[in-house]
Design a protein around this motif. Sequence first.
Motif, PDB file in Angstrom:
ATOM      1  N   PHE A 170       0.836  -1.205   0.000  1.00  0.00           N
ATOM      2  CA  PHE A 170       0.000   0.000   0.000  1.00  0.00           C
ATOM      3  C   PHE A 170       0.874   1.260   0.000  1.00  0.00           C
ATOM      4  O   PHE A 170       0.606   2.213  -0.747  1.00  0.00           O
ATOM      5  N   THR A 171       1.899   1.260   0.839  1.00  0.00           N
ATOM      6  CA  THR A 171       2.786   2.419   0.924  1.00  0.00           C
ATOM      7  C   THR A 171       3.567   2.610  -0.370  1.00  0.00           C
ATOM      8  O   THR A 171       3.668   3.732  -0.888  1.00  0.00           O
ATOM      9  N   ALA A 172       4.124   1.527  -0.893  1.00  0.00           N
ATOM     10  CA  ALA A 172       4.914   1.615  -2.123  1.00  0.00           C
ATOM     11  C   ALA A 172       4.067   2.120  -3.288  1.00  0.00           C
ATOM     12  O   ALA A 172       4.505   2.978  -4.070  1.00  0.00           O
ATOM     13  N   HIS A 173       2.844   1.611  -3.390  1.00  0.00           N
ATOM     14  CA  HIS A 173       1.965   2.043  -4.477  1.00  0.00           C
ATOM     15  C   HIS A 173       1.566   3.505  -4.323  1.00  0.00           C
ATOM     16  O   HIS A 173       1.581   4.277  -5.293  1.00  0.00           O
ATOM     17  N   ALA A 174       1.221   3.899  -3.112  1.00  0.00           N
ATOM     18  CA  ALA A 174       0.787   5.279  -2.874  1.00  0.00           C
ATOM     19  C   ALA A 174       1.911   6.272  -3.149  1.00  0.00           C
ATOM     20  O   ALA A 174       1.690   7.325  -3.760  1.00  0.00           O
ATOM     21  N   VAL A 175       3.123   5.939  -2.710  1.00  0.00           N
ATOM     22  CA  VAL A 175       4.254   6.854  -2.885  1.00  0.00           C
ATOM     23  C   VAL A 175       4.684   6.919  -4.349  1.00  0.00           C
ATOM     24  O   VAL A 175       4.956   8.007  -4.882  1.00  0.00           O
TER      25      VAL A 175
ATOM     26  N   ASP B 105       7.006  -9.487 -10.003  1.00  0.00           N
ATOM     27  CA  ASP B 105       8.013  -8.426 -10.097  1.00  0.00           C
ATOM     28  C   ASP B 105       7.969  -7.490  -8.903  1.00  0.00           C
ATOM     29  O   ASP B 105       8.993  -6.891  -8.536  1.00  0.00           O
ATOM     30  N   GLY B 106       6.795  -7.354  -8.289  1.00  0.00           N
ATOM     31  CA  GLY B 106       6.655  -6.453  -7.158  1.00  0.00           C
ATOM     32  C   GLY B 106       6.693  -4.987  -7.583  1.00  0.00           C
ATOM     33  O   GLY B 106       6.772  -4.659  -8.771  1.00  0.00           O
ATOM     34  N   ILE B 107       6.626  -4.117  -6.628  1.00  0.00           N
ATOM     35  CA  ILE B 107       6.721  -2.676  -6.871  1.00  0.00           C
ATOM     36  C   ILE B 107       8.156  -2.259  -6.571  1.00  0.00           C
ATOM     37  O   ILE B 107       8.611  -2.342  -5.428  1.00  0.00           O
ATOM     38  N   GLN B 108       8.863  -1.803  -7.601  1.00  0.00           N
ATOM     39  CA  GLN B 108      10.276  -1.478  -7.448  1.00  0.00           C
ATOM     40  C   GLN B 108      10.520   0.014  -7.653  1.00  0.00           C
ATOM     41  O   GLN B 108       9.650   0.741  -8.107  1.00  0.00           O
ATOM     42  N   SER B 109      11.718   0.430  -7.299  1.00  0.00           N
ATOM     43  CA  SER B 109      12.148   1.830  -7.447  1.00  0.00           C
ATOM     44  C   SER B 109      11.185   2.801  -6.759  1.00  0.00           C
ATOM     45  O   SER B 109      10.760   3.807  -7.330  1.00  0.00           O
ATOM     46  N   VAL B 110      10.830   2.473  -5.536  1.00  0.00           N
ATOM     47  CA  VAL B 110       9.930   3.338  -4.765  1.00  0.00           C
ATOM     48  C   VAL B 110      10.717   4.557  -4.275  1.00  0.00           C
ATOM     49  O   VAL B 110      11.735   4.404  -3.591  1.00  0.00           O
ATOM     50  N   PRO B 111      10.290   5.756  -4.603  1.00  0.00           N
ATOM     51  CA  PRO B 111      11.028   6.952  -4.148  1.00  0.00           C
ATOM     52  C   PRO B 111      10.826   7.193  -2.651  1.00  0.00           C
ATOM     53  O   PRO B 111       9.726   7.048  -2.142  1.00  0.00           O
ATOM     54  N   ARG B 112      11.880   7.566  -1.975  1.00  0.00           N
ATOM     55  CA  ARG B 112      11.781   7.873  -0.545  1.00  0.00           C
ATOM     56  C   ARG B 112      11.200   9.265  -0.313  1.00  0.00           C
ATOM     57  O   ARG B 112      10.491   9.482   0.674  1.00  0.00           O
ATOM     58  N   GLY B 113      11.517  10.188  -1.181  1.00  0.00           N
ATOM     59  CA  GLY B 113      10.949  11.529  -1.088  1.00  0.00           C
ATOM     60  C   GLY B 113      11.528  12.363   0.044  1.00  0.00           C
ATOM     61  O   GLY B 113      12.592  12.065   0.591  1.00  0.00           O
ATOM     62  N   TYR B 114      10.769  13.375   0.402  1.00  0.00           N
ATOM     63  CA  TYR B 114      11.170  14.313   1.455  1.00  0.00           C
ATOM     64  C   TYR B 114      10.167  14.253   2.601  1.00  0.00           C
ATOM     65  O   TYR B 114       8.958  14.412   2.388  1.00  0.00           O
ATOM     66  N   LEU B 115      10.668  14.025   3.785  1.00  0.00           N
ATOM     67  CA  LEU B 115       9.813  13.969   4.966  1.00  0.00           C
ATOM     68  C   LEU B 115       9.329  15.368   5.315  1.00  0.00           C
ATOM     69  O   LEU B 115      10.147  16.286   5.501  1.00  0.00           O
ATOM     70  N   LEU B 116       8.010  15.549   5.360  1.00  0.00           N
ATOM     71  CA  LEU B 116       7.388  16.849   5.633  1.00  0.00           C
ATOM     72  C   LEU B 116       7.846  17.911   4.636  1.00  0.00           C
ATOM     73  O   LEU B 116       7.809  19.113   4.920  1.00  0.00           O
ATOM     74  N   GLY B 117       8.301  17.461   3.470  1.00  0.00           N
ATOM     75  CA  GLY B 117       8.747  18.374   2.429  1.00  0.00           C
ATOM     76  C   GLY B 117      10.088  19.018   2.684  1.00  0.00           C
ATOM     77  O   GLY B 117      10.518  19.891   1.932  1.00  0.00           O
ATOM     78  N   VAL B 118      10.792  18.593   3.731  1.00  0.00           N
ATOM     79  CA  VAL B 118      12.054  19.243   4.129  1.00  0.00           C
ATOM     80  C   VAL B 118      13.221  18.259   4.165  1.00  0.00           C
ATOM     81  O   VAL B 118      14.265  18.493   3.554  1.00  0.00           O
TER      82      VAL B 118
ATOM     83  N   VAL C 235       7.483   1.208   6.593  1.00  0.00           N
ATOM     84  CA  VAL C 235       8.818   1.812   6.679  1.00  0.00           C
ATOM     85  C   VAL C 235       9.836   0.967   5.929  1.00  0.00           C
ATOM     86  O   VAL C 235      10.722   1.490   5.244  1.00  0.00           O
ATOM     87  N   LYS C 236       9.690  -0.356   6.018  1.00  0.00           N
ATOM     88  CA  LYS C 236      10.607  -1.255   5.309  1.00  0.00           C
ATOM     89  C   LYS C 236      10.534  -1.038   3.797  1.00  0.00           C
ATOM     90  O   LYS C 236      11.552  -1.113   3.098  1.00  0.00           O
ATOM     91  N   ALA C 237       9.340  -0.772   3.264  1.00  0.00           N
ATOM     92  CA  ALA C 237       9.186  -0.526   1.829  1.00  0.00           C
ATOM     93  C   ALA C 237       9.955   0.717   1.399  1.00  0.00           C
ATOM     94  O   ALA C 237      10.501   0.766   0.288  1.00  0.00           O
ATOM     95  N   LEU C 238      10.012   1.724   2.253  1.00  0.00           N
ATOM     96  CA  LEU C 238      10.764   2.933   1.929  1.00  0.00           C
ATOM     97  C   LEU C 238      12.267   2.720   2.090  1.00  0.00           C
ATOM     98  O   LEU C 238      13.061   3.275   1.327  1.00  0.00           O
ATOM     99  N   VAL C 239      12.651   1.930   3.073  1.00  0.00           N
ATOM    100  CA  VAL C 239      14.074   1.675   3.302  1.00  0.00           C
ATOM    101  C   VAL C 239      14.689   0.961   2.100  1.00  0.00           C
ATOM    102  O   VAL C 239      15.729   1.373   1.566  1.00  0.00           O
ATOM    103  N   PHE C 240      14.055  -0.118   1.669  1.00  0.00           N
ATOM    104  CA  PHE C 240      14.601  -0.912   0.565  1.00  0.00           C
ATOM    105  C   PHE C 240      14.057  -0.490  -0.800  1.00  0.00           C
ATOM    106  O   PHE C 240      14.500  -0.996  -1.823  1.00  0.00           O
ATOM    107  N   GLN C 241      13.070   0.386  -0.799  1.00  0.00           N
ATOM    108  CA  GLN C 241      12.499   0.972  -2.011  1.00  0.00           C
ATOM    109  C   GLN C 241      11.848  -0.074  -2.925  1.00  0.00           C
ATOM    110  O   GLN C 241      11.856   0.057  -4.144  1.00  0.00           O
ATOM    111  N   PHE C 242      11.275  -1.102  -2.316  1.00  0.00           N
ATOM    112  CA  PHE C 242      10.492  -2.064  -3.094  1.00  0.00           C
ATOM    113  C   PHE C 242       9.582  -2.846  -2.149  1.00  0.00           C
ATOM    114  O   PHE C 242       9.801  -2.892  -0.933  1.00  0.00           O
TER     115      PHE C 242
END
Length: 327
Positions: free
Chosen positions: A78-83, A145-158, A232-239
């Motif tokens: 859910f997180t990987a897809h949303a991001v 294949d899963g969801i790959q290359s998930v961007p981590r982005g900017y926390l609170l835009g900063v 959080v794990k999806a953002l750490v490993f970006q997939f």
Amino acid sequence: MAGTTTLKSKTQPSLSIQKLLLVLGLVGLIWAPFFIYPIFVMKVLCFALFACAFNLLLGYAGLLSFGHATFFGGAAYFTAHAVKEWGVPPELGILIGVAGASLLGLIMGFVAIRRQGIYFAMITLALSYMFYFFCLQAKFTHGEDGIQSVPRGYLLGVLDLNNSFNMYYFVLAVFLIGVLIIWRFINSPFGMILKSIRENEQRAISLGYSVAHYKLGAFVMSAALAGLAGAVKALVFQFATLTDVAWQMSGEVILMTLLGGIGTLIGPIFGAGFVATLENYLATSEFPVTIITGIVFMVCVLLFRRGIVGEFYASRLGRKLGFEYRR
């Protein structure tokens, strides 16, 4: 008066030692990325939170779930897809993952808590398998294949989470918040009632407690925190992949919890660190990881029935330091 003085003299050193150990642990976590590969430490923290969430259900409510990978992996998807697809910021993506895991926990818990013991465990396993095949066929998960290359982005835009140190301290903050929530939960009146249900469900019913509601509440809380770890794990490993929702993941978190010690707050953290470190070092060797972890598990069951931390708490040194094993 003499008895009171003696009690204080025995209690205060124990509490001070426990606080000292807690401070040393926090300092160690703060400095860890400067001495250990940050990605590995973040992996340990994610799985430690996952194990603590599972222990909340098993150790304090007495419910053995074979389907916790559903919440961990579901939140990761859910997180990987949303991001990635919706372009939401990481903090909102994590909230979406936690909300999705909570909803899955509510649905699965509503069905499973109608049964007890092995029947409860088998229902959670069956529902987890159903969700696994859903993820295999659903379009948004991209199948094998899963969801790959998930961007981590900017926390609170900063805060740029692409920086490993920024990402690490964010994960550490989430981990500490999650553990604090669990500690508060198990020491609340709700948690005390859960323990009474675990010890004697019929007596709890005779006292007028709605056992089903308390079990469902614990199940949803455990699912939400497991989802937090997965998001959080999806953002750490970006997939996010099918490995996150497979039954082996549920078995792995059970192993972590039992190795560390069920019914203890620190035990699952220690167990997660031990298993993750073992897998990390054996991954590049010729030894089969699953066989080694299986042997470790059997040794622990035969020699450390309370888990490693549980045995330490129950030992003479543990009691001297003020620790108690109340499982």
